[in-house]
Design a protein around this motif. Structure first.
Motif, PDB file in Angstrom:
ATOM      1  N   GLU A  15     116.638  15.618  21.254  1.00 47.51           N
ATOM      2  CA  GLU A  15     117.774  15.924  22.135  1.00 47.51           C
ATOM      3  C   GLU A  15     117.294  16.397  23.497  1.00 47.51           C
ATOM      4  O   GLU A  15     118.018  16.327  24.479  1.00 47.51           O
ATOM      5  N   LYS A  17     113.749  16.504  26.214  1.00 46.88           N
ATOM      6  CA  LYS A  17     112.418  15.963  26.474  1.00 46.88           C
ATOM      7  C   LYS A  17     111.449  17.105  26.735  1.00 46.88           C
ATOM      8  O   LYS A  17     111.834  18.124  27.318  1.00 46.88           O
ATOM      9  N   SER A  71     120.750  26.429  33.546  1.00 41.87           N
ATOM     10  CA  SER A  71     121.986  26.821  32.846  1.00 41.87           C
ATOM     11  C   SER A  71     121.861  26.529  31.355  1.00 41.87           C
ATOM     12  O   SER A  71     122.310  27.311  30.521  1.00 41.87           O
ATOM     13  N   ASN A 163     119.489  28.655  42.550  1.00 46.16           N
ATOM     14  CA  ASN A 163     118.721  27.540  43.098  1.00 46.16           C
ATOM     15  C   ASN A 163     117.629  28.023  44.042  1.00 46.16           C
ATOM     16  O   ASN A 163     116.802  27.253  44.496  1.00 46.16           O
ATOM     17  N   LEU A 231     126.863  14.227  30.325  1.00 48.40           N
ATOM     18  CA  LEU A 231     126.556  15.413  31.133  1.00 48.40           C
ATOM     19  C   LEU A 231     126.739  16.705  30.351  1.00 48.40           C
ATOM     20  O   LEU A 231     126.124  17.720  30.665  1.00 48.40           O
TER      21      LEU A 231
HETATM   22  N1  LIG Z   1     114.238  18.964  28.678  1.00 47.36           N
HETATM   23  C1  LIG Z   1     115.377  18.299  28.822  1.00 47.36           C
HETATM   24  N2  LIG Z   1     115.558  17.081  28.293  1.00 47.36           N
HETATM   25  C2  LIG Z   1     116.722  16.421  28.426  1.00 47.36           C
HETATM   26  N3  LIG Z   1     117.801  16.892  29.070  1.00 47.36           N
HETATM   27  C3  LIG Z   1     117.698  18.093  29.632  1.00 47.36           C
HETATM   28  C4  LIG Z   1     116.489  18.858  29.536  1.00 47.36           C
HETATM   29  N4  LIG Z   1     116.693  20.012  30.208  1.00 47.36           N
HETATM   30  C5  LIG Z   1     117.934  19.971  30.685  1.00 47.36           C
HETATM   31  N5  LIG Z   1     118.560  18.838  30.315  1.00 47.36           N
HETATM   32  C6  LIG Z   1     119.928  18.438  30.660  1.00 47.36           C
HETATM   33  O1  LIG Z   1     120.004  18.256  32.048  1.00 47.36           O
HETATM   34  C7  LIG Z   1     121.287  18.628  32.532  1.00 47.36           C
HETATM   35  C8  LIG Z   1     121.137  19.601  33.667  1.00 47.36           C
HETATM   36  O2  LIG Z   1     120.674  20.861  33.181  1.00 47.36           O
HETATM   37  P1  LIG Z   1     121.265  22.228  33.727  1.00 47.36           P
HETATM   38  O3  LIG Z   1     122.723  22.083  33.952  1.00 47.36           O
HETATM   39  O4  LIG Z   1     120.798  23.304  32.856  1.00 47.36           O
HETATM   40  O5  LIG Z   1     120.520  22.283  35.144  1.00 47.36           O
HETATM   41  P2  LIG Z   1     120.443  23.498  36.178  1.00 47.36           P
HETATM   42  O6  LIG Z   1     119.004  23.809  36.380  1.00 47.36           O
HETATM   43  O7  LIG Z   1     121.327  24.593  35.738  1.00 47.36           O
HETATM   44  O8  LIG Z   1     120.993  22.808  37.489  1.00 47.36           O
HETATM   45  P3  LIG Z   1     121.833  23.471  38.691  1.00 47.36           P
HETATM   46  O9  LIG Z   1     120.853  24.177  39.552  1.00 47.36           O
HETATM   47  O10 LIG Z   1     122.428  22.302  39.391  1.00 47.36           O
HETATM   48  O11 LIG Z   1     122.858  24.364  38.096  1.00 47.36           O
HETATM   49  C9  LIG Z   1     122.038  19.201  31.355  1.00 47.36           C
HETATM   50  O12 LIG Z   1     122.903  18.198  30.860  1.00 47.36           O
HETATM   51  C10 LIG Z   1     120.949  19.539  30.369  1.00 47.36           C
HETATM   52  O13 LIG Z   1     121.405  19.498  29.032  1.00 47.36           O
END
Ligand SMILES: Nc1ncnc2c1ncn2[C@@H]1O[C@H](COP(=O)(O)OP(=O)(O)OP(=O)(O)O)[C@@H](O)[C@H]1O
Ligand SMILES: [Mg+2]
Length: 374
Positions: A15, A17, A71, A163, A231
């Protein structure tokens, strides 16, 4: 379950990577979880008699580019931590409620409201998680400095995402020197962790999905709901039960968001622009969601100039907050409003809509660059 085990489980299941930067953070979160869940040390009563409080575990500040998984890790951590008094708040809504509580206290008591607010918060939570911390004006920065200091003294552990690296919070803002104490406080009290690997997973999940679909209809709806499920990791077979929320839009007003999950919201054009809505509603949406999906955008004309004007305001808000927009419409942006009042202003909206489809825009972090304007 510990977050380390949960994360490993998701990697094994394919689920997630493998990601070295995330693995390093998971380790930190795992040990924080252990400290938070640890039972009070033996003899704690004696310690208390000796005037020693159990130490508050140090909180974390995770920063990095968009889509790196901040997040996601915070949510996973929050769900794993097995303690009663924990809260997860979106930062902007948290600030609104702090302002409200300060007002209430001032009515009761002319003194400084912050210790009261901190005490009340600490009673409800010893773990406080904030997503998307931004502090965009001096007044909030001053409140936050004092509130955070108090909260930590009261035994609250703070975990937050942003960010930006702390030194760049309020970058180039006016009177930045007044802001420096808050930055120093964060650097001193929280463990600063970069989650800034090379992959924007959100962008990857969007894939080559088009962001502006024409025309409205079954194909567009299906494509957008697939993107929504990708998403949000929501199981498509449970599509009837996607949660809705009542979004606080300020001044005690609420707005129903029919589908809202993990920072992604789905609206119909009708709900957004055919009802009496205005800038404050749109700003609340733009602050709260990093991605907005709008279905059913019609071609507009002289007979619906009010809808067109609201749409302009909506797009301005989404653009300002760098919200990712996915839409189904009956025309490309430049054919949306062929004639009618405000056609000239609508040109800017068209241009923004085009820009919002670009790779560069999609790579920007959610949130406004308000600091420079204050
Ligand atoms: N290692 C991973 N493998 C696959 N999908 C991932 C991985 N890490 C995060 N994701 C997916 O990528 C998407 C973006 O992650 P997330 O929303 O946590 O990013 P963020 O760092 O909070 O970004 P932002 O700064 O825009 O809020 C989510 O759908 C999350 O489930
Ligand atoms: Mg995020």
């Amino acid at each position: 379950m510990r977050i380390g085990a949960r994360y490993a489980e998701m990697l094994d299941a394919g689920e997630l990577k493998p990601d070295a930067a995330q693995a390093a953070i998971v380790e930190k979160l795992d040990s924080l979880q252990e400290r938070l869940e640890a039972p009070p040390p033996r003899g704690s009563i004696l310690w208390r008699l000796a005037g020693r409080k159990p130490e508050t575990p140090q909180g974390l500040y995770m920063w990095g580019g968009v889509g790196r998984g901040k997040s996601m890790l915070m949510d996973m951590f929050y769900e794993c931590v097995d303690i009663q008094r924990k809260q997860r708040r979106h930062f902007h809504e948290f600030m609104l409620s702090v302002h409200g509580q300060m007002r209430d206290w001032r009515e009761k008591d002319p003194g400084d409201p912050i210790p009261h607010v901190a005490r009340a918060l600490a009673e409800d939570a010893r773990l406080l998680c904030f997503d998307e911390m931004v502090v965009s004006n001096m007044a909030d920065a001053a409140i936050m400095s004092r509130l955070f200091t108090r909260l930590i003294e009261e035994g609250v552990t703070i975990v937050t995402t942003s960010n930006r690296i702390p030194d760049d919070l309020y970058k180039d803002g006016l009177n930045r020197h007044l802001f420096v104490p808050f930055i120093e406080l964060i650097k001193e009290k929280l463990d600063i962790l970069a989650l800034d690997g090379p992959v924007d997973y959100r962008r990857q999940r969007l894939g080559n999905a088009e962001t502006w679909l024409v025309p409205n209809g079954e194909a567009a709806t299906r494509a957008l709901s697939d993107t929504f499920f990708r998403l949000t990791d929501y199981p498509p077979e449970d599509r009837e039960n996607v949660p809705s929320i009542e979004l606080d839009v300020g001044a005690g007003r609420k707005m129903k968001v029919p589908k809202a999950l993990k920072g992604v919201a789905v609206f119909s054009f009708k709900r957004l622009c055919a009802e009496a809505r205005g800038a404050s509603d749109y700003l609340a949406i733009a602050r709260r969601f990093h991605t907005v999906i709008i279905v059913g955008i019609p071609v507009l004309g002289p007979h619906n100039r009010n809808e067109a004007a609201r749409f302009v305001t909506l797009i301005d808000a989404l653009y300002e907050y760098k919200v990712k927009l996915l839409a189904a419409a009956d025309a490309q942006p430049d054919g949306l409003y062929p004639e009618g009042d405000g056609k000239f202003e609508f040109e800017r909206t068209v241009s923004r809509l085009m820009e919002m489809q670009s790779e560069e825009y999609l790579a920007l972090g959610h949130g406004a660059e308000e600091a420079a304007n204050n």
